[in-house]
Design an enzyme around this catalytic site. Structure first.
Site, PDB file in Angstrom:
ATOM      1  N   GLU A   1     -16.469   5.455   5.990  1.00 29.23           N
ATOM      2  CA  GLU A   1     -15.548   4.907   6.989  1.00 29.23           C
ATOM      3  C   GLU A   1     -15.431   5.907   8.127  1.00 29.23           C
ATOM      4  O   GLU A   1     -16.132   6.929   8.139  1.00 29.23           O
ATOM      5  CB  GLU A   1     -14.169   4.606   6.384  1.00 29.23           C
ATOM      6  CG  GLU A   1     -13.448   5.825   5.842  1.00 29.23           C
ATOM      7  CD  GLU A   1     -12.034   5.520   5.343  1.00 29.23           C
ATOM      8  OE1 GLU A   1     -11.439   4.502   5.738  1.00 29.23           O
ATOM      9  OE2 GLU A   1     -11.524   6.335   4.551  1.00 29.23           O
TER      10      GLU A   1
ATOM     11  N   ARG B   1       0.837  -1.205   0.000  1.00 22.63           N
ATOM     12  CA  ARG B   1       0.000   0.000   0.000  1.00 22.63           C
ATOM     13  C   ARG B   1       0.872   1.255   0.000  1.00 22.63           C
ATOM     14  O   ARG B   1       0.536   2.249  -0.665  1.00 22.63           O
ATOM     15  CB  ARG B   1      -0.944  -0.015   1.208  1.00 22.63           C
ATOM     16  CG  ARG B   1      -2.004   1.080   1.141  1.00 22.63           C
ATOM     17  CD  ARG B   1      -3.068   0.929   2.203  1.00 22.63           C
ATOM     18  NE  ARG B   1      -2.525   1.063   3.549  1.00 22.63           N
ATOM     19  CZ  ARG B   1      -3.209   0.856   4.664  1.00 22.63           C
ATOM     20  NH1 ARG B   1      -4.480   0.489   4.598  1.00 22.63           N
ATOM     21  NH2 ARG B   1      -2.660   0.995   5.846  1.00 22.63           N
TER      22      ARG B   1
ATOM     23  N   LYS C   1      -2.844   6.641   0.913  1.00 23.42           N
ATOM     24  CA  LYS C   1      -2.601   6.972   2.327  1.00 23.42           C
ATOM     25  C   LYS C   1      -1.561   8.094   2.361  1.00 23.42           C
ATOM     26  O   LYS C   1      -0.364   7.873   2.522  1.00 23.42           O
ATOM     27  CB  LYS C   1      -2.132   5.725   3.086  1.00 23.42           C
ATOM     28  CG  LYS C   1      -2.312   5.853   4.569  1.00 23.42           C
ATOM     29  CD  LYS C   1      -2.263   4.525   5.264  1.00 23.42           C
ATOM     30  CE  LYS C   1      -2.099   4.665   6.753  1.00 23.42           C
ATOM     31  NZ  LYS C   1      -3.153   5.419   7.423  1.00 23.42           N
TER      32      LYS C   1
HETATM   33  N1  PMP Z   1      -9.368   4.436   7.199  1.00 31.36           N
HETATM   34  C1  PMP Z   1      -8.524   5.448   7.446  1.00 31.36           C
HETATM   35  C2  PMP Z   1      -8.894   6.811   7.001  1.00 31.36           C
HETATM   36  C3  PMP Z   1      -7.313   5.207   8.120  1.00 31.36           C
HETATM   37  O1  PMP Z   1      -6.465   6.221   8.357  1.00 31.36           O
HETATM   38  C4  PMP Z   1      -7.009   3.899   8.547  1.00 31.36           C
HETATM   39  C5  PMP Z   1      -5.747   3.623   9.316  1.00 31.36           C
HETATM   40  N2  PMP Z   1      -4.662   3.505   8.464  1.00 31.36           N
HETATM   41  C6  PMP Z   1      -7.918   2.864   8.261  1.00 31.36           C
HETATM   42  C7  PMP Z   1      -9.091   3.175   7.590  1.00 31.36           C
HETATM   43  C8  PMP Z   1      -7.632   1.459   8.653  1.00 31.36           C
HETATM   44  O2  PMP Z   1      -6.634   0.909   7.835  1.00 31.36           O
HETATM   45  P1  PMP Z   1      -5.633  -0.194   8.363  1.00 31.36           P
HETATM   46  O3  PMP Z   1      -6.460  -1.354   8.793  1.00 31.36           O
HETATM   47  O4  PMP Z   1      -4.779  -0.542   7.203  1.00 31.36           O
HETATM   48  O5  PMP Z   1      -4.871   0.404   9.485  1.00 31.36           O
END
Ligand code: PMP
Length: 302
Positions: A191, A52, A151
């Site tokens: 989310e 990622r 990200k």
């Molecule tokens: N959504 C957002 C906006 C985030 O910042 C994160 C944390 N990285 C997640 C979802 C969850 O992703 P992950 O399970 O890869 O940490």
């Protein structure tokens, strides 16, 4: 704090870990990062996080000056130098120093740093009793602009949402906005500020576990994907689908996923009790399986 930081080729004490005021990561949020957990001497889903990171960099046309294998070693070595077995590691790649204009082509060299530290978790009570969350007015970025699948260092939109949640908490005796649900421009659930969201509909083995698709603006969470795999392993029907707050309110269970939060039950949304107000059976089983996975799998650090 006594930490050792990887800083563009060197390992330095945290008080010496400095970034230029001309770095476009700071001036414009121009850069990418990852948040990765390690448990019991192993880094959880390291390859997925690396993928990622490199995908995010590619999307903003940022060339990471380390090959993925080198980045992996830098991440592991940063954890080793801090002598940690359980914690959180944060690789960051910025566009690097440039001039005061925003043109990335004027930044000749990207800058890389990695921080490994312990992590502050939600208290045990939150996993036992579940969270209360609210929806906030700030919408998730539209995928047609800065795609939320990237990200990037540009989290201001999510920070605005977090401030809205904090404002609600400040006006109440008990924290009712422990996370904030963000909607799409069309009003669909996307989310939370730092977590993906799931609902469980139905109570028996025929129940469905659903999360919004990434194309409406959700980050493709590593924990999200793990939760979907675990739910499939349990023989449940798992789907990515678009839903509104209504479906959340009437769901039998709701939970959030994220590297920091892991899998955490939600029992209240916008003042509506979810299910019977206790963490659901499916959620609890997922939490158990997830914990087992984090303790027993991953890339060995030492
Ligand atoms: N959504 C957002 C906006 C985030 O910042 C994160 C944390 N990285 C997640 C979802 C969850 O992703 P992950 O399970 O890869 O940490």
């Amino acid at each position: 704090m006594g930490l050792t930081i990887y800083l563009n080729g060197d390992f330095v004490p945290d008080e010496e870990a400095r970034v230029s005021v001309f770095d476009h990561g700071l001036l414009y949020g121009d850069g990418v990062f990852e948040g990765i957990r390690f448990y019991n001497g192993r880094v959880f889903k390291l390859d997925e996080h690396l993928q990622r990171l490199y995908d995010s960099a590619k999307a903003i046309r940022l060339e990471i000056p380390l090959k993925p294998e080198e980045m992996k070693e830098v991440i592991l070595e940063t954890i080793r130098r801090n002598n940690l077995r359980d914690g959180y590691v944060r690789p960051v790649v910025t566009r690097g120093p440039g001039d005061l204009g925003l043109d990335p082509d004027k930044c000749p060299e990207p800058f890389v740093f990695v921080i490994a530290d312990t992590i502050v978790l939600y208290p045990d009570e939150s996993y036992k009793n579940g969270l209360s969350v609210i929806t906030v007015p700030t919408r998730r970025n539209v995928p047609e602009a800065l795609n939320p699948r990237i990200k990037s260092l540009n989290y201001l939109n999510n920070i605005l949402a977090k401030i809205e949640a904090n404002n609600v908490n400040a006006a109440s005796d008990i924290p009712i906005a422990e996370e904030a649900i963000m909607l799409s421009n069309d009003g669909y659930v996307v989310e939370c500020t730092g977590d993906n969201i799931f609902i469980v509909e139905g109570r028996d083995t025929a129940c469905r576990v659903s999360t919004p698709p990434t194309y409406i603006g959700a980050l493709e969470g590593v924990t999200r994907n793990t939760a979907m795999d675990l739910a499939r392993d349990m023989g449940l029907q798992v789907e990515e689908k678009i839903f509104t707050r209504y479906e959340v309110y009437i769901a039998d269970e709701c939970f959030l996923t994220g590297t920091a939060a892991e899998i955490i039950p939600v029992v209240k949304v916008d003042g509506r009790i979810i299910g019977d107000g206790r963490p659901g059976r499916i959620t609890q089983e997922l939490v158990k399986r997830f914990r087992n996975l984090t303790q027993t799998t991953g890339t060995e650090i030492f």
